[in-house]
Scaffold this active site. Structure first.
Site, PDB file in Angstrom:
ATOM      1  N   THR A   6     -25.167 -41.884  11.482  1.00  0.00           N
ATOM      2  CA  THR A   6     -25.407 -43.296  11.810  1.00  0.00           C
ATOM      3  C   THR A   6     -25.103 -43.539  13.278  1.00  0.00           C
ATOM      4  O   THR A   6     -24.339 -42.771  13.889  1.00  0.00           O
ATOM      5  CB  THR A   6     -24.526 -44.218  10.939  1.00  0.00           C
ATOM      6  OG1 THR A   6     -24.804 -45.585  11.254  1.00  0.00           O
ATOM      7  CG2 THR A   6     -23.040 -43.971  11.134  1.00  0.00           C
ATOM      8  N   ASN A   8     -24.038 -46.635  13.863  1.00  0.00           N
ATOM      9  CA  ASN A   8     -23.266 -47.854  13.635  1.00  0.00           C
ATOM     10  C   ASN A   8     -21.806 -47.505  13.280  1.00  0.00           C
ATOM     11  O   ASN A   8     -21.534 -47.006  12.181  1.00  0.00           O
ATOM     12  CB  ASN A   8     -23.955 -48.635  12.504  1.00  0.00           C
ATOM     13  CG  ASN A   8     -23.333 -49.984  12.266  1.00  0.00           C
ATOM     14  OD1 ASN A   8     -22.115 -50.123  12.331  1.00  0.00           O
ATOM     15  ND2 ASN A   8     -24.156 -50.977  11.978  1.00  0.00           N
ATOM     16  N   LYS A  11     -20.301 -49.004   9.944  1.00  0.00           N
ATOM     17  CA  LYS A  11     -20.625 -48.294   8.701  1.00  0.00           C
ATOM     18  C   LYS A  11     -19.739 -47.058   8.524  1.00  0.00           C
ATOM     19  O   LYS A  11     -19.224 -46.799   7.436  1.00  0.00           O
ATOM     20  CB  LYS A  11     -22.075 -47.789   8.760  1.00  0.00           C
ATOM     21  CG  LYS A  11     -23.137 -48.809   8.551  1.00  0.00           C
ATOM     22  CD  LYS A  11     -24.458 -48.054   8.570  1.00  0.00           C
ATOM     23  CE  LYS A  11     -25.647 -48.932   8.406  1.00  0.00           C
ATOM     24  NZ  LYS A  11     -26.898 -48.160   8.408  1.00  0.00           N
ATOM     25  N   GLU A  32     -36.515 -44.865  11.864  1.00  0.00           N
ATOM     26  CA  GLU A  32     -36.536 -45.777  10.707  1.00  0.00           C
ATOM     27  C   GLU A  32     -37.993 -46.075  10.385  1.00  0.00           C
ATOM     28  O   GLU A  32     -38.649 -46.804  11.129  1.00  0.00           O
ATOM     29  CB  GLU A  32     -35.765 -47.067  11.016  1.00  0.00           C
ATOM     30  CG  GLU A  32     -34.281 -46.838  10.958  1.00  0.00           C
ATOM     31  CD  GLU A  32     -33.465 -48.051  10.520  1.00  0.00           C
ATOM     32  OE1 GLU A  32     -34.042 -49.067  10.084  1.00  0.00           O
ATOM     33  OE2 GLU A  32     -32.240 -47.961  10.611  1.00  0.00           O
ATOM     34  N   ASP A  61     -28.912 -46.936   4.596  1.00  0.00           N
ATOM     35  CA  ASP A  61     -29.742 -48.028   5.112  1.00  0.00           C
ATOM     36  C   ASP A  61     -29.369 -49.296   4.353  1.00  0.00           C
ATOM     37  O   ASP A  61     -29.321 -49.301   3.124  1.00  0.00           O
ATOM     38  CB  ASP A  61     -31.233 -47.719   4.952  1.00  0.00           C
ATOM     39  CG  ASP A  61     -32.060 -48.618   5.867  1.00  0.00           C
ATOM     40  OD1 ASP A  61     -31.810 -48.590   7.085  1.00  0.00           O
ATOM     41  OD2 ASP A  61     -32.925 -49.358   5.379  1.00  0.00           O
ATOM     42  N   PHE A 167     -18.627 -56.306  10.769  1.00  0.00           N
ATOM     43  CA  PHE A 167     -19.651 -56.146  11.799  1.00  0.00           C
ATOM     44  C   PHE A 167     -20.936 -56.785  11.286  1.00  0.00           C
ATOM     45  O   PHE A 167     -21.007 -57.268  10.159  1.00  0.00           O
ATOM     46  CB  PHE A 167     -19.867 -54.638  12.090  1.00  0.00           C
ATOM     47  CG  PHE A 167     -20.439 -53.857  10.934  1.00  0.00           C
ATOM     48  CD1 PHE A 167     -21.810 -53.627  10.842  1.00  0.00           C
ATOM     49  CD2 PHE A 167     -19.631 -53.377   9.913  1.00  0.00           C
ATOM     50  CE1 PHE A 167     -22.352 -52.935   9.773  1.00  0.00           C
ATOM     51  CE2 PHE A 167     -20.162 -52.671   8.839  1.00  0.00           C
ATOM     52  CZ  PHE A 167     -21.532 -52.448   8.770  1.00  0.00           C
ATOM     53  N   GLY A 168     -21.952 -56.782  12.138  1.00  0.00           N
ATOM     54  CA  GLY A 168     -23.274 -57.257  11.735  1.00  0.00           C
ATOM     55  C   GLY A 168     -23.243 -58.663  11.155  1.00  0.00           C
ATOM     56  O   GLY A 168     -22.698 -59.596  11.765  1.00  0.00           O
ATOM     57  N   ARG A 194     -22.008 -51.529   0.200  1.00  0.00           N
ATOM     58  CA  ARG A 194     -21.736 -50.148   0.629  1.00  0.00           C
ATOM     59  C   ARG A 194     -20.652 -49.523  -0.247  1.00  0.00           C
ATOM     60  O   ARG A 194     -20.770 -48.363  -0.644  1.00  0.00           O
ATOM     61  CB  ARG A 194     -21.315 -50.142   2.107  1.00  0.00           C
ATOM     62  CG  ARG A 194     -21.003 -48.745   2.664  1.00  0.00           C
ATOM     63  CD  ARG A 194     -21.003 -48.713   4.172  1.00  0.00           C
ATOM     64  NE  ARG A 194     -22.305 -49.098   4.678  1.00  0.00           N
ATOM     65  CZ  ARG A 194     -22.596 -50.314   5.199  1.00  0.00           C
ATOM     66  NH1 ARG A 194     -21.642 -51.226   5.297  1.00  0.00           N
ATOM     67  NH2 ARG A 194     -23.802 -50.605   5.598  1.00  0.00           N
TER      68      ARG A 194
HETATM   69  P1  ITT Z   1     -28.031 -46.795  11.586  1.00  0.00           P
HETATM   70  O1  ITT Z   1     -29.452 -47.010  11.134  1.00  0.00           O
HETATM   71  O2  ITT Z   1     -27.894 -45.950  12.806  1.00  0.00           O
HETATM   72  O3  ITT Z   1     -27.131 -46.331  10.459  1.00  0.00           O
HETATM   73  P2  ITT Z   1     -28.057 -49.687  11.860  1.00  0.00           P
HETATM   74  O4  ITT Z   1     -27.027 -50.684  12.316  1.00  0.00           O
HETATM   75  O5  ITT Z   1     -29.419 -49.755  12.492  1.00  0.00           O
HETATM   76  O6  ITT Z   1     -27.417 -48.230  12.023  1.00  0.00           O
HETATM   77  P3  ITT Z   1     -29.166 -50.498   9.297  1.00  0.00           P
HETATM   78  O7  ITT Z   1     -30.563 -50.388   9.761  1.00  0.00           O
HETATM   79  O8  ITT Z   1     -28.829 -49.996   7.941  1.00  0.00           O
HETATM   80  O9  ITT Z   1     -28.159 -49.746  10.308  1.00  0.00           O
HETATM   81  O10 ITT Z   1     -28.597 -51.956   9.416  1.00  0.00           O
HETATM   82  C1  ITT Z   1     -29.344 -53.079   9.122  1.00  0.00           C
HETATM   83  C2  ITT Z   1     -28.684 -54.282   9.692  1.00  0.00           C
HETATM   84  O11 ITT Z   1     -27.752 -54.790   8.772  1.00  0.00           O
HETATM   85  C3  ITT Z   1     -27.952 -54.094  11.014  1.00  0.00           C
HETATM   86  O12 ITT Z   1     -28.173 -55.262  11.770  1.00  0.00           O
HETATM   87  C4  ITT Z   1     -26.493 -53.984  10.607  1.00  0.00           C
HETATM   88  O13 ITT Z   1     -25.605 -54.475  11.591  1.00  0.00           O
HETATM   89  C5  ITT Z   1     -26.468 -54.855   9.372  1.00  0.00           C
HETATM   90  N1  ITT Z   1     -25.516 -54.374   8.383  1.00  0.00           N
HETATM   91  C6  ITT Z   1     -25.548 -53.193   7.722  1.00  0.00           C
HETATM   92  N2  ITT Z   1     -24.508 -53.111   6.890  1.00  0.00           N
HETATM   93  C7  ITT Z   1     -23.808 -54.255   7.027  1.00  0.00           C
HETATM   94  C8  ITT Z   1     -22.630 -54.759   6.444  1.00  0.00           C
HETATM   95  O14 ITT Z   1     -21.939 -54.062   5.584  1.00  0.00           O
HETATM   96  N3  ITT Z   1     -22.221 -55.971   6.813  1.00  0.00           N
HETATM   97  C9  ITT Z   1     -22.899 -56.712   7.701  1.00  0.00           C
HETATM   98  N4  ITT Z   1     -24.007 -56.309   8.315  1.00  0.00           N
HETATM   99  C10 ITT Z   1     -24.464 -55.085   7.980  1.00  0.00           C
END
Ligand code: ITT
Length: 208
Positions: A6, A8, A11, A32, A61, A167-168, A194
């Site tokens: 990842t 991120n 995660k 992706e 994902d 995060f996110g 997750r």
């Molecule tokens: P990788 O693909 O490199 O693993 P990414 O951040 O692009 O990293 P995703 O495509 O799976 O990963 O993430 C989709 C979005 O959802 C992205 O904006 C993340 O920050 C968010 N996200 C994923 N899991 C989350 C969580 O547990 N809580 C809040 N936001 C999350």
């Protein structure tokens, strides 16, 4: 060594919190693919990651699915976070009578081996190989690389941002009175999308 692939850090922190030192992070920005299903995106990513790493990998994902938006942003959650940001997602949801949503996570595991003795779901459609090989290649000539999938989801509500953890989308996703950003990693893992997917994976991986 099992690698959690990842870009991120959030995660990875949660995965390590759950699975401990048995996994290591591997920072690789796999392609992706555009698809409506998180499972298909994670499976294609796991194949590419396995080819990159050359050993067992997990790709995760995830996405936020807002019910009144027919699941949007869903698989496009990363793009939407990068472009309009989570505050504007909340602003868009604000006028809705029903602000219910769910967070979903698809974990895809690939170690190059088949999973004949384990239950479905297994993704056997090697879209990456097929796409790279072009349309002329006969489907029977493909080398399928099986990927084992583990899916977790959690219901919630879109609320005004609260909390500083996670995060996110965590500050705008409320479950049972608290946003994910108001929980510590262990509390979030105990009920998150997750965490649920990781629990299924951990149970299966013990027997592998
Ligand atoms: P990788 O693909 O490199 O693993 P990414 O951040 O692009 O990293 P995703 O495509 O799976 O990963 O993430 C989709 C979005 O959802 C992205 O904006 C993340 O920050 C968010 N996200 C994923 N899991 C989350 C969580 O547990 N809580 C809040 N936001 C999350």
């Amino acid at each position: 060594m099992l690698r959690y692939v990842t870009t991120n850090d959030g995660k990875l922190r949660e995965a390590r919190d759950y699975l401990g030192d048995s996994i290591e992070g591997y920072n690789f920005d796999y392609t992706e693919i555009q698809h409506d299903d998180l499972e298909a995106i994670a499976a294609a990513g796991a194949r590419e990651a396995y080819r990159e790493v050359g050993g067992p990998v997990i790709v995760d994902d995830a996405g936020l699915f807002v019910d009144a938006f027919d699941g949007f942003p869903g698989p496009y959650s990363a793009y939407v976070e990068e472009t309009i940001g989570i505050e504007r997602v909340q602003t868009l949801a604000e006028p809705l009578a029903d602000r219910s949503a769910s967070f979903r996570c698809a974990l895809a595991y690939c170690d190059g081996e088949p999973f004949s003795a384990s239950p479905d779901p297994i993704d056997r459609d090697d879209r990456t190989t097929a796409a790279a090989a072009g349309a002329e290649q006969d489907a029977t000539e493909r080398e399928p690389l099986p990927v084992k999938l583990f899916v977790g989801s959690v219901p919630g509500t879109i609320v005004e941002p609260r909390g500083t953890g996670g995060f996110g989308y965590d500050p705008i996703f409320e479950h049972d009175g608290s946003t994910f950003a108001e929980m510590n990693a262990a509390e979030k893992n105990a009920l998150s999308h997750r965490g649920r997917a990781l629990a299924k994976f951990a149970e299966w991986y013990e027997t592998r």
